[in-house]
Write a protein that holds these residues in place. Structure first.
Motif, short mmCIF file in Angstrom:
data_model
loop_
_atom_site.label_atom_id
_atom_site.label_comp_id
_atom_site.label_asym_id
_atom_site.label_seq_id
_atom_site.Cartn_x
_atom_site.Cartn_y
_atom_site.Cartn_z
N CYS A 146 30.82 -49.48 -31.06
CA CYS A 146 30.06 -48.24 -31.18
C CYS A 146 30.77 -47.10 -30.44
N VAL A 147 31.33 -47.39 -29.31
CA VAL A 147 31.93 -46.33 -28.50
C VAL A 147 33.28 -45.89 -29.11
N ASP A 231 24.17 -47.87 -23.15
CA ASP A 231 23.96 -47.05 -24.33
C ASP A 231 25.33 -46.53 -24.79
N PRO A 232 25.99 -47.28 -25.68
CA PRO A 232 27.35 -46.91 -26.06
C PRO A 232 27.41 -45.55 -26.75
N PHE A 233 26.32 -45.15 -27.36
CA PHE A 233 26.28 -43.84 -28.03
C PHE A 233 26.43 -42.74 -26.98
N LYS A 236 29.97 -42.71 -25.69
CA LYS A 236 30.91 -41.99 -26.55
C LYS A 236 30.81 -40.48 -26.30
#
Lengths: 735, 232
Positions: A146-147, A231-233, A236
Motif C-alpha cells: 500500500c505504501v 496506517d500505510p495510507f 504514504k
C-alpha cells in the motif's frame, strides 16, 4: 500508572540527577528515555566499536546512515527489529515494523526505494508458528504494497531455536535526490518552531518500548494493547509530504515518532541539538478526548513526524502538510536553556531537565562470560557419499523451508513498484536501478545471517557472514559498499549472551574494516527470551553493493547443457554450523572451522568481479551449501506452468564423483567459495585467471540435458522430484 | 501528445507512468492532483495504480468521488482518452465509466508476477496498434483483480468487442492454470463502447523498457498515436 515505573537503581539515579525525589510524571518520561529499546543501555558501550570505523555518511545519532556511490548518489539504509510486537500480534507488529523503518529513511530526506525482510520462525509443527509466519507476511505485504515501496528481498528461516521467539527484521533503502543534503535529527535554532504531522495521537502502544525491553512469560496475547496499529495510507502521504518539505528546504530537521512517542522524538531531538523546548500538549491533534498528559507524551501512535522549521515558514509548512490531507500543527518552540517545559491546558505541567537526564542515561557494563567449550559431538570422519544418500540429503535440504523456494512469500509483495527492480527477488541479491532516468547507477541488496555457527563461535560467524555477503554481491556484479545490521539476542542479564553480543560486534567490525565496508546504521534487539529460553545469537546483516557492470548484463545468462561447473575457493566450507549439521547434528558434523582470510578474500572478490564482468555465470553458495545452491539455480530457470515468460527446459547435473562424494564439498557452508559456470571453450581462461591470483579451481561437474542429478554414472535424484520439494517447502506455513 | 497523470492520495504508480510517458515515449506530461478540475489541452488522462485512500471501503470507491472524476467523465464524453491501470481500473469501475466489478483475488492474497495477456479486441485506443490475438508479457500486482460481470453484461461486452485482454499462456492458450486471480472468462481489461475509456489490471508501464524484461507495454501506449491519427 500506579505500578513501579523505574527499577529501584534507576530511580535512585534519576533522583541524584534531579537532586530530589522524582515525581511520577518525571519517572514515566525517564522510563521512556532510559528503557533498553530506546537507550541501548546494555549495548551502547559495545556498539561504539562500529562508530570508530567512521566510514559512513551521516552522524551516529541520526535516524539512519548512508554511503556515497562513485557518481555521487547517496544511498541511505537501515535495518530494525519488530520482534516483540510481531510475536504478540503478528499482522500489525510486522506492518508497523515496515512503517517505522520507512520513517527512519525519509526522515533523512531520502526517498525509500526498497524493503527487505529477514524472518525467523520456529518449526512449522510448533504451536503458533504457522499462524505467526503467515500473519507476519500478510502484515508486511499489506503495509509495503500500500505504501508503494517494493519489497525486493530478504530471508526466511525456520528452526527450533525460534519456537518461542520469532524475529522480524526489516531493512529499508532510500536515495537522496541529486544535490540534496541529508536531513538531520538535531533540533537547532532558538526561536524555531516544532511542527507535528500525521496521524492523530491516541492511547496506542503506551509503554510499547518497555514491552520490547523485557522477556516474555506465557500469555503474551494479554500484551496486545501495547502493539500499535499502522496506517500505510497515512504513511504514504507522510513520505510525499516530508520529501516535499525536504526538497523545498522547508524542514531544518526532522524526526519520526518511534518507541516512546513524543518523549523519544522531541526530547531526543532537543538533546542532540543541545537546546530547550516549550512543548504545548494542547496543540497536539488528538484522536479522542480525555487523554492524560503522560499518555500524550508516551503514545506510540504510528505515522507521525516532527519537523523543526523557521517561524516565517511555519504557515507554508502547514499548508504543504495539509495539502497532503495530514493533520498538522505547531506544537512547540525551541528555546534557550536546559529544560523542556511542557504545557497542558494552558499551564506549565513540568520542566524536565532532558539534557541532564539523557546525559545520565545508564550505560551498563554488563558481566560477560564465554560459553563453556562445547564437547566435540563430531564423529571426526563424515565418510563419503553413495549416489542414493547424496540424493536423499539433497532432497531433504532443498525441501527445507529455510533452503527451499521463497516464491510463495515474495509473490505476495509488490516487488516492482517504482520500476527500479532489475533483478527481482529469487536467488541471491536483488538489483535496483537508483533512478529510473539515470541508467547507469544501480545497487544490489542482500541480507544474511549465520546463527547456527554463531552458537559456538559468534566472532567467526560474524567474519564469515560479512565475507559471504560481500562475495554474493561480487557474484552479482556489485562491490559491497556498506552494511546495516540487526543484532537479535536474548536477555542481556545472561553473561554468556552478553559475551556473544560483544564477540559478534567485534567480528562484524573487524570484517567490515578489513573489506572496506561502511557500517552505516544498526539496531540491537535484546530480551528475545521466553521464560528461560533465548533465541540463537542472530546477527542479521543487510549489505548494499554498487553495481559495476552494465545494467543490460545484470541478469545472468541461463545455464545450459554441457556447461561446466567449477568451484573456486581459498578455503573449504565446513559442516559445523551448516543447515545439514543443524538438521542431523550427530550424523553430519565436523570440527572444522575456517576463519575468513580477508587478504585472500579480497583476491576472491576481485576474481569474482572480473569473471562476472566477462559474463561468466556465478553462484555464491548460501544456506544448505554448494550443491543445493546450484540445483536451485537450475530449478529457478526452468519452465513452469504458472510462469509463462522465458521458458527453458529443466536440466540436470552430472557431478564429478571425486569432488562430490565428499559431503563437506556438497553441503558444507563457508564464505571462501564461489561457483563458476562456463562453456567448455572458456575453461582454460577461467583456470588461467584464477591461477593469476594463486587459486586453483576444482571441477564439480557438468550440466546435462536429462533432468536428473547424477553422481558419476549413478542417478542420485530426479529434478522433477526436487522441484516438487523445492516449491512446496513453505506449504506448512502458508496454507 | 499531452498526457495528464492523476495523483490521488495513496496513488503509488504515478511516477512510474510519468517516467514511461515522459522519458521513454518522449510525450509531455502533467501531474494532476485529484482536487484539480481542469483537463484543458490534454489528449490522454491516466489513472495510475496504487492504493487511493488506502483501499478503504473498497478499492477505488472513495477516489471515484474525487473532484477530478467529474472532469474526467466530462473529458471522456467528448472523446478524450482515459486509461485506468490497476487501481485506476478499479476507480473507473466504481465511477461507472466501465462495466463490471473487481473482487478479491480467488486466493485471497496479493499477487505480483509476470503474466501473458492476449489482445482480444483492437477496438480501443490502447489496443489500436496491437494485433488481434497478439500475446503480450505484462506484470500484475494486485489484491483485488478478479474481474466479474453478469451474464448479460458479458454478452454485451463480448458482442461489442469491449473485452480487450485475457490472461493466457505464452502461446495464447486460455486455461484456468494461467488465470492468476480467478477473473471471469480470464478477463484482464475492458473498454467502453466508444473505445476511449480503458481499464486493465496488468501494468503496461512496468513493461515498457527492455531492462525491466519486457517492452510489450509500449505496443499499448503507442496505440494512442494510431487512435488519434485515425480520428483526425
Amino acid at each position: 500508572m500506579d505500578e513501579a515505573i523505574l527499577e529501584e537503581e534507576e530511580r535512585a539515579l534519576l533522583a541524584s540527577v534531579l537532586c530530589r525525589e522524582p515525581t511520577v510524571l518525571e519517572e514515566a518520561i525517564t522510563q521512556g528515555l532510559w528503557n533498553e529499546h530506546c537507550s541501548y543501555k546494555s549495548s551502547k558501550l559495545l556498539i561504539e566499536r562500529f562508530h570508530a570505523l567512521g566510514t559512513r555518511l551521516g552522524g551516529i545519532d541520526e535516524n539512519a546512515g548512508g554511503v556515497r556511490l562513485k557518481d555521487g548518489t547517496v544511498v541511505v539504509f537501515k535495518m530494525e527489529s519488530h520482534n516483540h510486537p510481531s510475536f504478540i500480534e503478528p499482522f500489525q507488529g510486522a506492518a508497523t515494523g515496515v512503517g517505522g523503518i520507512l520513517r527512519d529513511i525519509f526522515a533523512m530526506g531520502a526517498r525509500p526505494i526498497a524493503l527487505l525482510d529477514a524472518l525467523f520462525f520456529g518449526e512449522p509443527d510448533f504451536g503458533r508458528t504457522p499462524y505467526l509466519a503467515s500473519r507476519v507476511i500478510d502484515g508486511i505485504a499489506w503495509y509495503g504494497n500500500c505504501v508503494g515501496v517494493p519489497t525486493v528481498g530478504g530471508m526466511f528461516v525456520s528452526d527450533a531455536g525460534y519456537n518461542t521467539n520469532c524475529l522480524v527484521n526489516v531493512m529499508a533503502v532510500g536515495v537522496l535526490e541529486p544535490g540534496q543534503a541529508m536531513l538531520s535529527a538535531k533540533a537547532r535554532g532558538v526561536g524555531n518552531l516544532i511542527v507535528y504531522a500525521g496521524q492523530k495521537t491516541g492511547p496506542d502502544g503506551i509503554y510499547g518500548s518497555r514491552m520490547a525491553s523485557k522477556s516474555f512469560s506465557v500469555g503474551v496475547e494479554q500484551l496486545r494493547p501495547q502493539v500499535q496499529v499502522g496506517d500505510p495510507f497515512k504513511g504514504k502521504l507522510l513520505i510525499e509530504a516530508t520529501l516535499s518539505l525536504a526538497r523545498r528546504g522547508l524542514a531544518l530537521s526532522c524526526q519520526d515518532f518511534g518507541a516512546s512517542g513524543l518523549v523519544s522524538s522531541v526530547f531526543e531531538m532537543a538533546y542532540k541539538g543541545n537546546i530547550g523546548v516549550r512543548l504545548n500538549l494542547d496543540a497536539i491533534p488528538l484522536r479522542m478526548k480525555g487523554l492524560k498528559p503522560w499518555e500524550i507524551l508516551l503514545s506510540e501512535s504510528q505515522e507521525r513526524m516532527v519537523y523543526v522549521v523557521l517561524p516565517e515558514n511555519a504557515e507554508e509548512v502547514l499548508k504543504v502538510l495539509q495539502g497532503y490531507e495530514l493533520d498538522a500543527a505547531v506544537i512547540g518552540e525551541l528555546v534557550q536553556g536546559e529544560e523542556i517545559e511542557v504545557f497542558y491546558r494552558g499551564e506549565s505541567l513540568i520542566r524536565f531537565p532532558h539534557l541532564r537526564v539523557l546525559k545520565a542515561a545508564p550505560r551498563l557494563n554488563r558481566p560477560m562470560a564465554p560459553p563453556l567449550t562445547e564437547q566435540g559431538r563430531a564423529t571426526g570422519s563424515v565418510g563419503s557419499f553413495s549416489a542414493e544418500r547424496l540424493g536423499a540429503t539433497l532432497g531433504r535440504l532443498i525441501g527445507h523451508p529455510s533452503v527451499g523456494s521463497k516464491e510463495d512469500i515474495y509473490r505476495q509483495y509488490d516487488h516492482e513498484v517504482g520500476i527500479r527492480t532489475l533483478v527481482p527477488p529469487s536467488l541471491g541479491p536483488s538489483i535496483l536501478r537508483v533512478y529510473p532516468t539515470t541508467k547507469d547507477t544501480a545497487i544490489a541488496v542482500v541480507t544474511g545471517s549465520r546463527p547456527f555457527l554463531a552458537v559456538s563461535d559468534p566472532r567467526g560467524a560474524a567474519h564469515q557472514l560479512i565475507a559471504w555477503l560481500s562475495l554474493a554481491l561480487a557474484s552479482s556484479g556489485a562491490t559491497a559498499v556498506g552494511m546495516t545490521n540487526c543484532l537479535n539476542f536474548g536477555t542481556p542479564e545472561d553473561p554468556k549472551i552478553m559475551h556473544a553480543l560483544k564477540e559478534t560486534i567485534e567480528g562484524l567490525a573487524e570484517a567490515c574494516e578489513a573489506l572496506g565496508i561502511a557500517v552505516v546504521s544498526g539496531n540491537v534487539s535484546l530480551y528475545n527470551t521466553t521464560e528461560d529460553t533465548s533465541i540463537l545469537p542472530t546477527a542479521v546483516v543487510g549489505m548494499v553493493g554498487e553495481v559495476q557492470i552494465p545494467l543490460e548484463e545484470v541478469d545472468q545468462e541461463p545455464i545450459l547443457p554441457d556447461d561446466r561447473v567449477w568451484v573456486v575457493e581459498y578455503g573449504r566450507p565446513v559442516l559445523k554450523g551448516s543447515q545439514l549439521n543443524r538438521l542431523m547434528p550427530t550424523e553430519w558434523a565436523d570440527e572444522g572451522l575456517i576463519s575468513a582470510d580477508f587478504e585472500r578474500h579480497r583476491d576472491l572478490l576481485a576474481l569474482a568481479t572480473a569473471l562476472r564482468t566477462d559474463s561468466v555465470r556465478l553462484i555464491t553458495p548460501g544456506g544448505g551449501g554448494t550443491l543445493p545452491s546450484i540445483v536451485k539455480r537450475l530449478l529457478e530457470q526452468a519452465k513452469r506452468p504458472d510462469r509463462p515468460v522465458a521458458p527453458l527446459d529443466m536440466y540436470g547435473i552430472q557431478l564429478d564423483p571425486e569432488f562430490c562424494s565428499d559431503p563437506v564439498s556438497c553441503f558444507g557452508e563457508g564464505c571462501a567459495r564461489f561457483v563458476a559456470v562456463v562453456r567448455p571453450s572458456e575453461e582454460p581462461r577461467l583456470l588461467k585467471q584464477a591461477s593469476l591470483l594463486g587459486l586453483k579451481p576444482s571441477y564439480l561437474g557438468k550440466v546435462i540435458r536429462e533432468p536428473e542429478v547424477w553422481l558419476g554414472q549413478n542417478t542420485a535424484a530426479s529434478m522433477e522430484d526436487l522441484f516438487l520439494k523445492y516449491t512446496s517447502s513453505l506449504r506448512a506455513f502458508l496454507e | 501528445m499531452r498526457v495528464g497523470v492523476v495523483v490521488f492520495p495513496g496513488s503509488n504508480c504515478d511516477l512510474d507512468v510519468v517516467h514511461v510517458v515522459q522519458d521513454v515515449l518522449g510525450w509531455s506530461t502533467r501531474i494532476l492532483w485529484h482536487a484539480e478540475t481542469s483537463l484543458v489541452g490534454l489528449d490522454l488522462v491516466v489513472l495510475p495504480g496504487g492504493f487511493s485512500y488506502g483501499d478503504y471501503l473498497r478499492p477505488g470507491a472513495l477516489a471515484s468521488y474525487s473532484p477530478i472524476m467529474a472532469a474526467i467523465k466530462n473529458f471522456a464524453s467528448k472523446g478524450g482518452l482515459v486509461l485506468g491501470i490497476c487501481n485506476g481500473f478499479q476507480i473507473l469501475l466504481e465511477a461507472g465509466m466501465l462495466e463490471g466489478a473487481l473482487m478479491q483475488n480467488r486466493q485471497i492474497r496479493f499477487v505480483c508476477k509476470p503474466t501473458c495477456v492476449r489482445v482480444d479486441s483492437t477496438k480501443s485506443f490502447l489496443t489500436a496498434s496491437a494485433r488481434k490475438g497478439q500475446v503480450l508479457s505484462l506484470p500484475i500486482a494486485h489484491h483485488s483483480g478478479s474481474y466479474y460481470a453478469t451474464k448479460e453484461a458479458l454478452k454485451g461486452l463480448n458482442d461489442s468487442g469491449r473485452i480487450l485482454f485475457r490472461y493466457v499462456s505464452s502461446d495464447g492458450t486460455q486455461d484456468d492454470a494461467f488465470n492468476p486471480n480467478g477473473s471471469i472468462e480470464a478477463i484482464a481489461g475492458v473498454s467502453n463502447e466508444e473505445g476511449n475509456v480503458v481499464g486493465l489490471m496488468p501494468h503496461p508501464e512496468r513493461a515498457a523498457e527492455r531492462l525491466l524484461g519486457s517492452e510489450d507495454g509500449l505496443v499499448l501506449f503507442r496505440g494512442v498515436l494510431s487512435w488519434i491519427s485515425q480520428a483526425s
